[in-house]
Design a protein around this motif. Structure first.
Motif, mmCIF file in Angstrom:
data_model
loop_
_atom_site.group_PDB
_atom_site.id
_atom_site.type_symbol
_atom_site.label_atom_id
_atom_site.label_comp_id
_atom_site.label_asym_id
_atom_site.label_seq_id
_atom_site.Cartn_x
_atom_site.Cartn_y
_atom_site.Cartn_z
ATOM 1 N N PRO A 1 0.818 -1.212 0.000
ATOM 2 C CA PRO A 1 0.000 0.000 0.000
ATOM 3 C C PRO A 1 0.854 1.265 0.000
ATOM 4 C CG PRO A 1 -0.883 -1.594 1.554
ATOM 5 C CD PRO A 1 0.444 -2.134 1.093
ATOM 6 N N ASP A 2 0.466 2.217 -0.817
ATOM 7 C CA ASP A 2 1.249 3.432 -0.997
ATOM 8 C C ASP A 2 1.417 4.224 0.293
ATOM 9 O OD1 ASP A 2 2.557 5.228 -2.981
ATOM 10 O OD2 ASP A 2 0.992 6.623 -2.330
ATOM 11 N N ASP A 3 0.414 4.159 1.179
ATOM 12 C CA ASP A 3 0.471 4.938 2.416
ATOM 13 C C ASP A 3 0.936 4.109 3.607
ATOM 14 O OD1 ASP A 3 -1.756 3.319 2.664
ATOM 15 O OD2 ASP A 3 -3.063 4.898 3.455
ATOM 16 N N SER A 4 1.457 2.912 3.352
ATOM 17 C CA SER A 4 1.920 2.067 4.458
ATOM 18 C C SER A 4 3.237 2.599 5.007
ATOM 19 C CB SER A 4 2.106 0.624 3.985
ATOM 20 O OG SER A 4 3.108 0.541 2.985
ATOM 21 N N TRP A 5 3.529 2.229 6.231
ATOM 22 C CA TRP A 5 4.800 2.585 6.866
ATOM 23 C C TRP A 5 5.957 1.996 6.056
ATOM 24 C CZ3 TRP A 5 6.103 0.773 12.559
ATOM 25 C CH2 TRP A 5 7.339 1.324 12.950
ATOM 26 N N THR A 6 5.771 0.775 5.569
ATOM 27 C CA THR A 6 6.809 0.127 4.770
ATOM 28 C C THR A 6 7.129 0.942 3.524
ATOM 29 O OG1 THR A 6 6.216 -2.082 5.573
ATOM 30 C CG2 THR A 6 7.382 -1.959 3.466
ATOM 31 N N ALA A 7 6.116 1.358 2.792
ATOM 32 C CA ALA A 7 6.343 2.130 1.564
ATOM 33 C C ALA A 7 6.975 3.483 1.867
ATOM 34 C CB ALA A 7 5.023 2.320 0.809
ATOM 35 N N ARG A 8 6.509 4.157 2.916
ATOM 36 C CA ARG A 8 7.075 5.462 3.249
ATOM 37 C C ARG A 8 8.548 5.348 3.623
ATOM 38 N NH1 ARG A 8 2.246 5.792 6.241
ATOM 39 N NH2 ARG A 8 3.389 5.764 8.203
ATOM 40 N N SER A 9 8.878 4.337 4.431
ATOM 41 C CA SER A 9 10.267 4.149 4.840
ATOM 42 C C SER A 9 11.138 3.770 3.650
ATOM 43 C CB SER A 9 10.358 3.054 5.913
ATOM 44 O OG SER A 9 9.723 3.461 7.105
ATOM 45 N N LEU A 10 10.624 2.918 2.789
ATOM 46 C CA LEU A 10 11.397 2.485 1.632
ATOM 47 C C LEU A 10 11.691 3.660 0.705
ATOM 48 C CD1 LEU A 10 10.573 -0.858 -0.223
ATOM 49 C CD2 LEU A 10 11.903 0.970 -1.228
ATOM 50 N N ARG A 11 10.699 4.521 0.479
ATOM 51 C CA ARG A 11 10.918 5.689 -0.380
ATOM 52 C C ARG A 11 11.963 6.623 0.222
ATOM 53 N NH1 ARG A 11 5.134 5.456 -1.027
ATOM 54 N NH2 ARG A 11 4.876 7.142 0.487
ATOM 55 N N ARG A 12 11.872 6.840 1.542
ATOM 56 C CA ARG A 12 12.859 7.714 2.178
ATOM 57 C C ARG A 12 14.264 7.142 2.051
ATOM 58 N NH1 ARG A 12 8.788 8.265 6.178
ATOM 59 N NH2 ARG A 12 9.846 6.776 7.544
ATOM 60 N N ALA A 13 14.382 5.830 2.239
ATOM 61 C CA ALA A 13 15.699 5.197 2.209
ATOM 62 C C ALA A 13 16.345 5.309 0.840
ATOM 63 C CB ALA A 13 15.578 3.729 2.617
ATOM 64 N N VAL A 14 15.614 4.977 -0.211
ATOM 65 C CA VAL A 14 16.241 4.971 -1.537
ATOM 66 C C VAL A 14 16.478 6.393 -2.042
ATOM 67 C CG1 VAL A 14 15.323 2.694 -2.090
ATOM 68 C CG2 VAL A 14 14.022 4.724 -2.755
ATOM 69 N N THR A 15 15.684 7.341 -1.570
ATOM 70 C CA THR A 15 15.923 8.730 -1.954
ATOM 71 C C THR A 15 17.191 9.263 -1.302
ATOM 72 O OG1 THR A 15 13.562 9.113 -2.256
ATOM 73 C CG2 THR A 15 14.941 11.057 -1.966
ATOM 74 N N ALA A 16 17.479 8.796 -0.082
ATOM 75 C CA ALA A 16 18.687 9.233 0.634
ATOM 76 C C ALA A 16 19.926 8.447 0.222
ATOM 77 C CB ALA A 16 18.476 9.092 2.137
ATOM 78 N N ALA A 17 19.748 7.378 -0.553
ATOM 79 C CA ALA A 17 20.838 6.433 -0.807
ATOM 80 C C ALA A 17 22.060 7.078 -1.443
ATOM 81 C CB ALA A 17 20.340 5.281 -1.675
ATOM 82 N N HIS A 18 21.862 8.063 -2.309
ATOM 83 C CA HIS A 18 23.013 8.668 -2.987
ATOM 84 C C HIS A 18 23.907 9.440 -2.019
ATOM 85 C CE1 HIS A 18 20.280 12.126 -2.829
ATOM 86 N NE2 HIS A 18 21.335 12.885 -3.034
ATOM 87 N N ARG A 19 23.391 9.716 -0.799
ATOM 88 C CA ARG A 19 24.195 10.422 0.195
ATOM 89 C C ARG A 19 24.916 9.465 1.145
ATOM 90 N NH1 ARG A 19 19.352 13.313 0.687
ATOM 91 N NH2 ARG A 19 19.150 12.798 2.904
ATOM 92 N N GLY A 20 24.731 8.167 0.951
ATOM 93 C CA GLY A 20 25.476 7.194 1.735
ATOM 94 C C GLY A 20 24.704 6.606 2.901
ATOM 95 N N GLU A 21 25.365 5.675 3.598
ATOM 96 C CA GLU A 21 24.676 4.883 4.616
ATOM 97 C C GLU A 21 24.204 5.708 5.813
ATOM 98 O OE1 GLU A 21 28.266 2.739 7.046
ATOM 99 O OE2 GLU A 21 28.095 2.282 4.924
ATOM 100 N N ARG A 22 24.949 6.739 6.206
ATOM 101 C CA ARG A 22 24.486 7.549 7.338
ATOM 102 C C ARG A 22 23.170 8.234 7.017
ATOM 103 N NH1 ARG A 22 29.762 10.528 10.146
ATOM 104 N NH2 ARG A 22 30.890 8.597 10.643
ATOM 105 N N ALA A 23 23.051 8.742 5.791
ATOM 106 C CA ALA A 23 21.809 9.407 5.382
ATOM 107 C C ALA A 23 20.665 8.413 5.336
ATOM 108 C CB ALA A 23 21.997 10.077 4.020
ATOM 109 N N VAL A 24 20.920 7.207 4.836
ATOM 110 C CA VAL A 24 19.879 6.174 4.799
ATOM 111 C C VAL A 24 19.421 5.851 6.212
ATOM 112 C CG1 VAL A 24 19.390 3.764 4.242
ATOM 113 C CG2 VAL A 24 20.669 5.180 2.625
#
Length: 348
Positions: free
Chosen positions: A192-215
């Motif tokens: 589900p688009d509004d699930s905690w899982t989806a929100r966390s996953l989107r945040r993680a991959v968006t931060a990924a280019h800044r490295g593991e601390r940002a993730v």
């Protein structure tokens, strides 16, 4: 391009390697990891081995090889009784609270989905055993997500199911050779688009280019004592995979050095990268350390090897009609929300 068998072997051996690499760092903070080892760049245990993550993945792989697409909750429940609940537990080291709660409910005579009604149905216990479903349903993320939800109906609910579905779908896309962005999109498409899982996953991959601390900052629930939250662990794993752009060694080591539920996050990252790049992407010295399961958590799994399970699943999948492959260029992940306060044998 890696053949299906090599990708299947890469996915499950990658899971076991990530599990073994991450086990010593489980429940640690990055500062604690640095204090002990500087930075983990390989095995730090004298005798590296998989934990409950690998043994439960073997369990689900054997179950799926037995039933294939016809898998039902009754099959899963029967396997839990046959291979776990109705046996002497033995050492049963390392099992999570979701598994213990499920076993208690099954032993009380409760059936799925009631057996999943315990306090840890949101854990990453399904996500850690989800990769075999992606291996079996290569190129069919929706089918992988459907099947892993059947498995999870005995032990998980809500976000716990979503975490398993995201992993299974991601591995299924990676098995078809999808690029990193498409693997992430496949995972997001089945929850589900509004699930905690989806929100966390989107945040993680968006931060990924800044490295593991940002993730880690984008995902981890600060101050919460349990590290096996499915939305957190799955997001950390995908964030590590995205930060490495699918490179196996970099993906699993990024997951390990972020700490928290490091064996599970590295196992999931390893399954994704191993499926995407094939078994040859796994460093030989890491692969050589993985032998048959010891049965330290699940005695019934002793003697089974992840490579044997991968081969069983490849054979079982060949008996299943192929569906259209994942498109090569699906839509990119959505904009994130703002951060918030064994020869192969199947037990009979």
């Amino acid at each position: 391009m890696a053949a299906r068998r090599e990708r299947a072997r890469g996915a499950l051996l990658g899971l076991a390697v990530g599990d073994a690499l991450g086990a010593p760092a489980e429940n640690l903070k990055p500062s604690q990891i640095r204090a002990r080892w500087g930075r983990v760049t390989g095995y730090v245990a004298e005798h590296p081995a998989g934990t409950d993550d690998t043994e439960y993945a073997i369990f689900s792989g054997l179950l799926l090889a037995r039933h294939g697409s016809a898998l039902t909750p009754a099959h899963v429940e029967a396997a839990w009784h046959e291979w776990i609940a109705d046996r002497d537990e033995g050492p049963f080291r390392g099992a999570g609270f979701s598994e213990r709660g499920t076993l208690e409910n099954l032993r009380r005579g409760l059936a799925a989905p009631i057996s999943a009604q315990h306090r840890h149905a949101w854990s990453d216990g399904l996500a850690m055993r989800a990769a075999p479903y992606g291996v079996f349903a290569a190129g069919r993320p929706a089918e992988a997500a459907r099947l892993v939800a059947v498995d999870g109906s005995v032990s998980h609910d809500g976000e716990g199911i979503y975490g398993g579905q995201a992993v299974a779908a991601g591995v299924a896309a990676a098995m078809a050779g999808a690029p990193t962005v498409a693997v992430v999109a496949a995972a997001l498409a089945v929850v589900p688009d509004d699930s905690w899982t989806a929100r966390s996953l989107r945040r993680a991959v968006t931060a990924a280019h800044r490295g593991e601390r940002a993730v880690r900052r984008a995902v981890v629930v600060g101050g919460y004592p349990w590290t096996d939250l499915a939305p957190e662990a799955v997001a950390l794993a995908f964030g590590a995979y995205a930060a490495a752009d699918g490179d196996f060694a970099q993906a699993v080591l990024t997951a390990v050095n972020m700490g928290r539920d490091a064996d599970t996050t590295a196992a999931v990252a390893g399954a994704l990268a191993g499926a995407a790049r094939g078994i040859d992407a796994i460093p030989a010295e890491w692969a050589a350390a993985i032998g048959p399961a010891h049965g330290s958590c699940l005695p019934a799994m002793a003697g089974h090897h992840v490579l044997e399970v991968a081969d069983l699943l490849t054979t079982a999948a060949q008996r299943t009609p192929e569906a259209p492959k994942t498109p090569k260029t699906p839509a990119a992940p959505k904009t994130p929300d703002a951060p918030h306060a064994r020869s192969p044998r199947v037990p009979s």
